[in-house]
Design a protein around this motif. Sequence first.
Motif, PDB file in Angstrom:
ATOM      1  N   LYS A 166      33.718  44.903  44.881  1.00  0.00           N
ATOM      2  CA  LYS A 166      35.029  45.093  45.511  1.00  0.00           C
ATOM      3  C   LYS A 166      35.972  45.673  44.457  1.00  0.00           C
ATOM      4  N   GLU A 225      32.298  35.898  47.034  1.00  0.00           N
ATOM      5  CA  GLU A 225      32.956  36.798  46.093  1.00  0.00           C
ATOM      6  C   GLU A 225      33.084  36.062  44.754  1.00  0.00           C
ATOM      7  N   GLU A 271      37.735  38.233  54.919  1.00  0.00           N
ATOM      8  CA  GLU A 271      37.774  37.431  53.692  1.00  0.00           C
ATOM      9  C   GLU A 271      38.601  36.177  53.969  1.00  0.00           C
TER      10      GLU A 271
HETATM   11 CA    CA Z   1      38.485  37.976  47.034  1.00  0.00          CA
END
Ligand code: CA
Length: 783
Positions: free
Chosen positions: A687, A636, A549
């Motif tokens: 997530k 995301e 990420e």
């Molecule tokens: Ca994130």
Amino acid sequence: MDAVLMSRAGSQAETDIYVNFVDSLFADRRAVVFGLLLQLAIGCFVILESRSMVMTIWPLLFMVSSGLRYVQIRSYARERSHLLELSEQERVAAAQRWERHFTISSAFSALMVGGFAWSAIELIGSEFAIIAGLSTVFAAVPTIVGRLYGSIRLATVMLFCVLGAPAFSLLLKGTMSSFGAFLLFIPYFFLVMAMVRNVRSTVVEAVRGKHINSDLAERFDTALENMSHGLIMFDRSDNIVVMNRAARHLLQIPQFVRIENRRFCVLLRYGRRYEMISSRNMEVLQKAIDSALAHAGDKVELPLSTGRLLEFSANRRPDGGSVLILEDVTERARAETKIRTMAQYDGLTELPNRTFFAAEVERRLSRASDETQCVLIAFDVDDFKRVNDSIGHAQGDALLKAIGKRLRRHYGRRAIISRLGGDEFMMFVDHDADGFPLESFAEGLAACLSRAYRIGPEQVLVTHSIGIDCCSAAEFNLEDAMIRADLALYTAKASGKGVWSVYTHGMGDRYMRRQRLKGDLARAIEERHLTALYQPIVDAETGRIVSCEALARWNHPTLGPIAPTEFISLAEEMGIISSLTRYMLDKALKDCVLWPEHVSVSVNLSAIDFRRENIADLLADSIAVSGIDASRLEVEITESAIISNEADMIERLHRIKRLGVGIALDDFGTGYSSLSYLHRLPLDRVKIDRSFVVGIENGKTPLALLDGITSLCRKLGLAVTVEGVETEAQLDMVRATGKVSRVQGFLFGPGLPASAIAEVANRTRPIAETVSVDEPLPAAVAN
Ligand code: CA
Ligand code: C2E
Ligand code: CA
């Protein structure tokens, strides 16, 4: 006086004098009779005294001449009534004709008088006869002056006729004394003619003056009646002398009510009787007029019960009277009120504007004691821009209007409320020294404002952020209080929506820091001083790095590392988040290209990025520039990106998906966590927020929660990543659910430089064993 008026009045006067003069010649029949009687009497006395038969002719001739004139007078009288119907020219012509007739008959009469005097002097010659003859002559002279002044010619003829015979008889006598007497006739003749002229000019002037006056009066009357102002003129005893039509109209006094010589109070009583003027107004008006009269030039306004507004001004006249001028100033007053309102109020919400608000606060403060609590509240609509974008600007305005209305209704009496601009409002409340119930007030305000607004057919729900400053009146200063309330508002906004916050001292420092950071952040993004670290995401089964990420890092030259939560929200607030996103995207893809192919990269998108229609184009462009396979990129997103306008957002997500880019729903379980999104949005992955992991190993957080959410996601066909795994124990429990495909957390490493990822990409053991977060990291790697 103007020349036109003079000449017009002049010629008109001449005509009038002439026509009237001719008229007067035939006016008095009795004078003819009376004159005849006197002539007969004198004639008879002379006959008796002289016993002369010759003299008997004169009474007969007197009767003939008087008879002639009498007949003339009668026929004139018959024609007179018709003369009035004639035009001016015809009247003049008729007058000339009659003047001729009169000249003939009067000349005859005058000759008779003269003849009588001549025969009395010449034929009789006695003392009595001479006196009687001359008396008859001189008695006729005043008549010539008094009646014949209108025509100099006629007067001359008549005077000649009367005086001629006696004068010549005196001349013919041939004695010195008679010659002397004759000579006296000459100046006498001129004296009489001068008198005739004198009388004539005096009369002409008088008549001309009368004409001018009546012309002036007519003009004055026209001006008076046509002026828009009302005018009332009083004499020295305050009785009304003149009142024009406008004044009657303004005071609603009908034409039939006689006003001349009445006192003004009588009119006022009349006004009150017909409910034009209230009793109170009547007194005010009387007083106002008295004061206006006392202070000449002062203006006094008086509202009538009809809703009209009159303005009075008065002036004393030199003769002791006075003039009152009335004006209907209703429209002017309305316009002034409107201008004042426009200058003092906000046109949209009709709440006081900033200037008027300050003035009103000042007014309240001037009455407050030092201990009075002064509360200043700053508030605005959360995400007003979003509201405007989604329902349109006109509806946005309608919302502000509705907010203003609601505020006025609920707080209008207690508070001074202002719209400072946009969606920013300000409220001032003062309260006795005994502690203001801040909390309940703030809760009440928030609750009042957050109830749904009906805007046209729609119900609009909004929240407000509220910042409050409270201090005593002794310490209160509006400017400072506004800054403090703004700081409190700022803090409230930073801690979420629909929140209120009261100013405390630290807020100023935080505000200063944010202001400073804002300036520096824009430059840092532009000059590419931000860096990206990559936090490994590992496969839950194998422990191999499968993705990273990208996390933005900003190392401020003087303040040191700034937390991304802080600068990301600043960038969002400043509207420069898209440049940051683009920068991170380009950097992440450029770095990812250098990693082994099985390692992909995740980039965080801000909710604001989603408001831009072209987010998919931005991604496509960045992918194209880096030349990477789109499937190696995952974005995301958080729920807040979707809720504002769901249909559009879903369409944008589909476009991203069509590029081949994966989509993960970040921080699931923290925000709205609407389960329905999970199946409606074109997601690949969820997530799960680290709050589901913290404390599962010791039972503080029930494992059942994590278990439930992961099962649900799997059933919906979504892959699951669990964030924030920090210990082996947590990892074991997460893995034990059997539904988690990827894990991320400090156990596998913090954010690392791109080069470090390339290095550890092929290891299967958790990276944390190699690079521990507890160990001091190289400066470039530090979080
Ligand atoms: Ca994130
Ligand atoms: P996030 O997307 O949830 O990112 C994960 C955050 O959790 C990171 O914080 C990371 O350092 C932290 N973290 C990872 N593992 C653990 C763990 O085991 N324990 C704990 N306590 N924390 C862990 P970071 O880097 O401070 O980022 C904070 C947030 O800032 C991110 O939350 C993300 O929302 C935002 N952010 C960071 N970089 C970007 C970016 O490039 N663009 C956007 N839009 N947002 C970013
Ligand atoms: Ca997260």
